[in-house]
Design a protein around this motif. Structure first.
Motif, PDB file in Angstrom:
ATOM      1  N   TYR A   6      40.372  32.331  20.833  1.00  0.00           N
ATOM      2  CA  TYR A   6      40.922  32.199  21.953  1.00  0.00           C
ATOM      3  C   TYR A   6      41.668  33.811  21.807  1.00  0.00           C
ATOM      4  CZ  TYR A   6      44.464  31.814  25.815  1.00  0.00           C
ATOM      5  OH  TYR A   6      45.251  32.043  26.899  1.00  0.00           O
ATOM      6  N   TYR A   7      42.637  34.008  20.885  1.00  0.00           N
ATOM      7  CA  TYR A   7      43.268  35.348  20.819  1.00  0.00           C
ATOM      8  C   TYR A   7      42.421  36.388  20.807  1.00  0.00           C
ATOM      9  CZ  TYR A   7      47.941  32.819  21.020  1.00  0.00           C
ATOM     10  OH  TYR A   7      48.929  32.112  21.316  1.00  0.00           O
ATOM     11  N   VAL A   8      41.210  36.341  20.137  1.00  0.00           N
ATOM     12  CA  VAL A   8      40.205  37.407  20.009  1.00  0.00           C
ATOM     13  C   VAL A   8      39.668  37.720  21.415  1.00  0.00           C
ATOM     14  CG1 VAL A   8      37.907  38.057  19.217  1.00  0.00           C
ATOM     15  CG2 VAL A   8      39.574  37.086  17.686  1.00  0.00           C
ATOM     16  N   SER A   9      39.432  36.774  22.013  1.00  0.00           N
ATOM     17  CA  SER A   9      39.061  36.715  23.655  1.00  0.00           C
ATOM     18  C   SER A   9      40.143  37.533  24.352  1.00  0.00           C
ATOM     19  CB  SER A   9      38.613  35.604  24.099  1.00  0.00           C
ATOM     20  OG  SER A   9      38.135  35.355  25.577  1.00  0.00           O
ATOM     21  N   LEU A  10      41.252  37.049  24.088  1.00  0.00           N
ATOM     22  CA  LEU A  10      42.381  37.708  25.105  1.00  0.00           C
ATOM     23  C   LEU A  10      42.465  39.287  24.898  1.00  0.00           C
ATOM     24  CD1 LEU A  10      45.333  35.220  25.135  1.00  0.00           C
ATOM     25  CD2 LEU A  10      43.662  35.531  26.900  1.00  0.00           C
ATOM     26  N   GLY A  11      42.443  39.598  23.329  1.00  0.00           N
ATOM     27  CA  GLY A  11      42.407  40.781  23.014  1.00  0.00           C
ATOM     28  C   GLY A  11      41.123  41.784  23.457  1.00  0.00           C
ATOM     29  N   ARG A  12      40.176  41.201  23.445  1.00  0.00           N
ATOM     30  CA  ARG A  12      38.739  42.041  23.859  1.00  0.00           C
ATOM     31  C   ARG A  12      38.949  42.276  25.259  1.00  0.00           C
ATOM     32  NH1 ARG A  12      34.140  40.248  26.279  1.00  0.00           N
ATOM     33  NH2 ARG A  12      34.854  38.035  26.221  1.00  0.00           N
TER      34      ARG A  12
ATOM     35  N   LYS B  71      43.257  45.755  28.311  1.00  0.00           N
ATOM     36  CA  LYS B  71      43.095  47.004  28.362  1.00  0.00           C
ATOM     37  C   LYS B  71      44.432  47.698  27.614  1.00  0.00           C
ATOM     38  CE  LYS B  71      39.443  46.210  30.664  1.00  0.00           C
ATOM     39  NZ  LYS B  71      38.274  46.340  29.829  1.00  0.00           N
ATOM     40  N   ASN B  72      45.478  47.038  27.571  1.00  0.00           N
ATOM     41  CA  ASN B  72      46.549  47.788  27.037  1.00  0.00           C
ATOM     42  C   ASN B  72      46.625  47.447  25.541  1.00  0.00           C
ATOM     43  OD1 ASN B  72      49.767  47.319  25.913  1.00  0.00           O
ATOM     44  ND2 ASN B  72      49.802  48.308  27.817  1.00  0.00           N
ATOM     45  N   LYS B  73      46.734  48.698  24.964  1.00  0.00           N
ATOM     46  CA  LYS B  73      46.499  48.812  23.389  1.00  0.00           C
ATOM     47  C   LYS B  73      47.596  48.039  22.761  1.00  0.00           C
ATOM     48  CE  LYS B  73      44.395  53.325  22.923  1.00  0.00           C
ATOM     49  NZ  LYS B  73      44.628  54.851  22.573  1.00  0.00           N
ATOM     50  N   GLU B  74      48.786  47.929  23.073  1.00  0.00           N
ATOM     51  CA  GLU B  74      49.895  47.141  22.250  1.00  0.00           C
ATOM     52  C   GLU B  74      49.795  45.818  22.490  1.00  0.00           C
ATOM     53  OE1 GLU B  74      52.164  48.231  20.531  1.00  0.00           O
ATOM     54  OE2 GLU B  74      51.261  50.300  20.743  1.00  0.00           O
ATOM     55  N   SER B  75      49.522  45.249  23.679  1.00  0.00           N
ATOM     56  CA  SER B  75      49.218  43.891  23.782  1.00  0.00           C
ATOM     57  C   SER B  75      48.127  43.281  23.133  1.00  0.00           C
ATOM     58  CB  SER B  75      49.154  43.373  25.393  1.00  0.00           C
ATOM     59  OG  SER B  75      48.347  43.998  26.094  1.00  0.00           O
ATOM     60  N   ARG B  76      46.954  44.092  23.112  1.00  0.00           N
ATOM     61  CA  ARG B  76      45.632  43.926  22.582  1.00  0.00           C
ATOM     62  C   ARG B  76      45.934  43.476  20.920  1.00  0.00           C
ATOM     63  NH1 ARG B  76      42.633  47.564  24.498  1.00  0.00           N
ATOM     64  NH2 ARG B  76      42.793  48.869  22.995  1.00  0.00           N
ATOM     65  N   LYS B  77      46.680  44.767  20.551  1.00  0.00           N
ATOM     66  CA  LYS B  77      47.031  44.787  18.962  1.00  0.00           C
ATOM     67  C   LYS B  77      47.712  43.303  18.691  1.00  0.00           C
ATOM     68  CE  LYS B  77      49.303  47.691  15.797  1.00  0.00           C
ATOM     69  NZ  LYS B  77      50.078  48.823  15.355  1.00  0.00           N
ATOM     70  N   LYS B  78      48.605  43.041  19.522  1.00  0.00           N
ATOM     71  CA  LYS B  78      49.324  41.763  19.203  1.00  0.00           C
ATOM     72  C   LYS B  78      48.591  40.469  19.272  1.00  0.00           C
ATOM     73  CE  LYS B  78      53.954  43.033  21.117  1.00  0.00           C
ATOM     74  NZ  LYS B  78      54.854  43.124  22.156  1.00  0.00           N
TER      75      LYS B  78
ATOM     76  N   SER C 234      36.095  53.905  35.238  1.00  0.00           N
ATOM     77  CA  SER C 234      35.595  53.418  33.987  1.00  0.00           C
ATOM     78  C   SER C 234      36.173  53.961  32.754  1.00  0.00           C
ATOM     79  CB  SER C 234      34.211  54.082  34.011  1.00  0.00           C
ATOM     80  OG  SER C 234      33.382  53.843  32.992  1.00  0.00           O
ATOM     81  N   LEU C 235      36.684  55.313  32.987  1.00  0.00           N
ATOM     82  CA  LEU C 235      37.449  55.744  31.647  1.00  0.00           C
ATOM     83  C   LEU C 235      38.676  54.916  31.397  1.00  0.00           C
ATOM     84  CD1 LEU C 235      37.624  58.261  29.751  1.00  0.00           C
ATOM     85  CD2 LEU C 235      38.843  59.675  31.456  1.00  0.00           C
ATOM     86  N   GLN C 236      39.301  54.703  32.183  1.00  0.00           N
ATOM     87  CA  GLN C 236      40.644  53.897  32.115  1.00  0.00           C
ATOM     88  C   GLN C 236      40.503  52.471  31.713  1.00  0.00           C
ATOM     89  OE1 GLN C 236      42.406  54.122  36.043  1.00  0.00           O
ATOM     90  NE2 GLN C 236      42.779  56.504  35.560  1.00  0.00           N
ATOM     91  N   GLY C 237      39.291  51.996  31.910  1.00  0.00           N
ATOM     92  CA  GLY C 237      38.927  50.297  31.793  1.00  0.00           C
ATOM     93  C   GLY C 237      38.249  50.108  30.593  1.00  0.00           C
ATOM     94  N   THR C 238      38.079  51.162  29.566  1.00  0.00           N
ATOM     95  CA  THR C 238      37.352  50.880  28.066  1.00  0.00           C
ATOM     96  C   THR C 238      38.188  51.719  27.188  1.00  0.00           C
ATOM     97  OG1 THR C 238      35.368  50.708  27.107  1.00  0.00           O
ATOM     98  CG2 THR C 238      35.696  52.778  28.538  1.00  0.00           C
ATOM     99  N   GLU C 239      38.007  51.225  25.984  1.00  0.00           N
ATOM    100  CA  GLU C 239      38.363  51.910  24.572  1.00  0.00           C
ATOM    101  C   GLU C 239      37.055  52.216  23.978  1.00  0.00           C
ATOM    102  OE1 GLU C 239      41.306  53.049  23.720  1.00  0.00           O
ATOM    103  OE2 GLU C 239      42.122  52.230  25.740  1.00  0.00           O
ATOM    104  N   VAL C 240      35.845  51.742  24.420  1.00  0.00           N
ATOM    105  CA  VAL C 240      34.699  52.036  23.732  1.00  0.00           C
ATOM    106  C   VAL C 240      34.270  53.550  23.803  1.00  0.00           C
ATOM    107  CG1 VAL C 240      32.297  51.584  23.457  1.00  0.00           C
ATOM    108  CG2 VAL C 240      33.886  49.575  23.974  1.00  0.00           C
ATOM    109  N   GLU C 241      34.277  54.196  22.681  1.00  0.00           N
ATOM    110  CA  GLU C 241      34.235  55.855  22.846  1.00  0.00           C
ATOM    111  C   GLU C 241      32.970  56.269  23.572  1.00  0.00           C
ATOM    112  OE1 GLU C 241      35.463  57.814  19.297  1.00  0.00           O
ATOM    113  OE2 GLU C 241      37.432  57.222  19.589  1.00  0.00           O
ATOM    114  N   VAL C 242      31.934  55.541  23.048  1.00  0.00           N
ATOM    115  CA  VAL C 242      30.254  56.105  23.838  1.00  0.00           C
ATOM    116  C   VAL C 242      30.440  55.880  25.329  1.00  0.00           C
ATOM    117  CG1 VAL C 242      29.159  55.642  21.771  1.00  0.00           C
ATOM    118  CG2 VAL C 242      29.608  53.950  23.262  1.00  0.00           C
ATOM    119  N   ILE C 243      31.110  54.868  25.816  1.00  0.00           N
ATOM    120  CA  ILE C 243      31.263  54.809  27.346  1.00  0.00           C
ATOM    121  C   ILE C 243      32.187  55.529  27.833  1.00  0.00           C
ATOM    122  CG2 ILE C 243      31.689  52.950  29.002  1.00  0.00           C
ATOM    123  CD1 ILE C 243      30.897  50.834  27.378  1.00  0.00           C
TER     124      ILE C 243
END
Length: 492
Positions: free
Chosen positions: A92-98, A101-108, A295-304
């Motif tokens: 469940y927490y993996v799904s939330l992190g995925r 979009k916020n790096k800090e909360s995703r890290k948590k 699109s740029l603001q909504g992803t951390e995937v570098e190729v996208i």
């Protein structure tokens, strides 16, 4: 139809409380009952799963966070249920992190998932489903692919049709560009369960697409949509197939599919990039920039992100806003995979505009390394090298332009550039290059040869000691002779 119910045994009695699973009370109330009656852990899990299905995430988490210390575990399968409770909450927490979009909360979220998986390791480390869940998490983290691969291999060695393990292994192979291997594992997942998730069909479609089997790719995407009409990946896949077909009706259908995907998930960066690409060719640059920025603001995937920056860069480029274009071309090159050369080509053009020819050459060299037969890149590099004082570079320029004229003998620019390089070393061949350009202009374009080319031809003729030209259907003989006279008078 009678609703499903669950019986909760009351402590130290033969009585039970019957709960309607479709109309569960608040989680706090249920938690109180479960604690008071010392209810077995497996019942906590059943209730948590039903809260999840009903979208009551607070109650779902509440039960799973408290069950380890409060649930009764004096039964045979209690260890497996303890592990399962931790794995479910971790997933469940993996799904939330995925999704975050916020790096800090995703890290948590990911830190919580890691802690829970580690606790589950101490209970039953080698349970297949536990290993697969943890391996998928490793894939998502990005820098633990080898660890994930080892765990998938361990599971597949014991159960070669395990759906989730085959899907994970397929993803690893796909990212390594082993599309045949990835397809094999997707097929194994399908063989193990014909009712498996639509994502298996989507994965197969992507493999078929990469292998150039577009008919089978289309069938796979369509089947995925039959199983899940909201599969944005399948909609995008079908859209790309239609957009690349060149057929007018299919082009319209492709745009409609992209719009449908946007309607389902307006934050999907892949959808946004493909729509931006569509509007670029419509010359609606404001929409391109709006979509690509989101699109740029909504992803951390570098190729996208590389694709988003490229869409922004070329829209500014076409608007002659070269500073913004330079910024986003450069940013795109920082995110891009080595094989994605379009931003390097654009950045090279910006360096030429800035008259920074050394950096421009570096950009085009990167393009040529990946696409060694790209005529445009060879022409530009040939032109850049021809201006160099380095004799080796000038020789490279000649080789590149000769290659272009062989691959594309109708390319006027290449013949003219080649003539310019050869004029200082092989005047006869330079004259041949200029004459070829002149012939193409007269025969193919049906226009008069420009005076610049006539002047170059006259200069070559003078160097060869040919001071008068006989009738030539490709040239304006009178003009050439006048130019020869001028050259002769200047050099006397």
């Amino acid at each position: 139809m009678k609703s499903k119910s669950l019986e909760i045994p009351l402590r130290d009695t033969d009585e039970v409380i019957e709960l309607d699973l479709e109309q569960l009370p608040e989680g706090e109330e249920i938690l109180g009952i479960l604690r008071t009656e010392n209810v077995p852990l497996h019942i906590w899990l059943t209730l948590a799963k039903h809260y999840y299905k009903q979208g009551k995430m607070h109650d779902f988490v509440l039960l799973l966070e408290n069950c380890q210390k409060d649930a009764a575990t004096d039964y045979r399968e209690q260890e497996k249920d303890k592990m399962l409770a931790l794995d479910i909450l971790a997933a469940y927490y993996v799904s939330l992190g995925r999704k975050d979009k916020n790096k800090e909360s995703r890290k948590k979220h990911f830190a919580k998932a890691t802690s829970l998986y580690t606790q589950a390791d101490k209970i039953i480390m080698y349970d297949q489903n536990h290993l697969v869940g943890r391996a998928h998490f490793c894939l998502l983290e990005g820098d633990k692919t080898d660890q994930a691969d080892a765990q998938f291999n361990f599971v597949l060695a014991k159960s070669d049709q395990h759906i989730a393990a085959n899907m994970g292994k397929a993803c690893i192979l796909f990212n390594k560009k082993d599309y045949k291997g990835a397809l094999m594992h997707f097929k194994k997942a399908l063989k193990g369960n014909e009712n498996c998730p639509s994502s298996v069909r989507l994965g197969m479609g992507l493999c078929f697409y990469r292998l150039g089997n577009y008919d089978k790719a289309q069938l796979a995407f369509e089947r995925a949509l039959e199983l899940d009409s909201k599969s944005t990946g399948s909609l995008i896949g079908l859209a790309i197939l239609h957009l690349n077909s060149g057929d007018k009706d299919k082009l319209i259908k492709g745009v409609k599919l992209l719009s449908q995907a946007y309607g389902i998930d307006s934050a999907n960066s892949m959808t946004l990039n493909h729509l931006a690409n569509h509007f670029f060719f419509k010359k609606d640059y404001q929409k391109v920039q709006h979509l690509a920025q989101h699109s740029l603001q909504g992803t951390e995937v570098e190729v996208i992100r590389a694709e988003s920056c490229y869409q922004l860069a070329r829209s500014y480029h076409n608007q002659q806003k070269y500073d913004q274009a330079f910024q986003y071309y450069y940013q795109s090159t920082q995110f891009a995979s080595p094989s994605y050369v379009l931003p390097h080509f654009g950045l090279g053009q910006m360096y030429i505009f800035r008259e920074d020819y050394a950096n421009a050459a570096l950009c085009f060299e990167k393009v040529l390394k990946i696409q060694p037969n790209n005529n445009e890149t060879m022409k530009i590099l040939g032109s850049l090298y021809s201006q160099s004082d380095d004799s080796d570079k000038r020789e490279q320029a000649k080789d590149l332009l000769q290659k272009v004229t062989k691959q594309c003998p109708e390319d006027i620019e290449a013949w003219i550039e080649l003539g310019g390089i050869l004029q200082n070393s092989d005047v006869k061949e330079a004259l041949n290059a200029y004459n070829t350009a002149a012939q193409i202009i007269r025969d193919n374009i049906n226009e008069d040869v420009p005076p610049e080319i006539l002047n170059n031809i006259a200069s070559c003729l003078f160097q060869l000691g040919k001071y008068e030209v006989k009738r030539n259907r490709n040239l304006n003989v009178k003009t050439i002779n006048i130019l020869l006279c001028r050259v002769f008078s200047i050099t006397r």
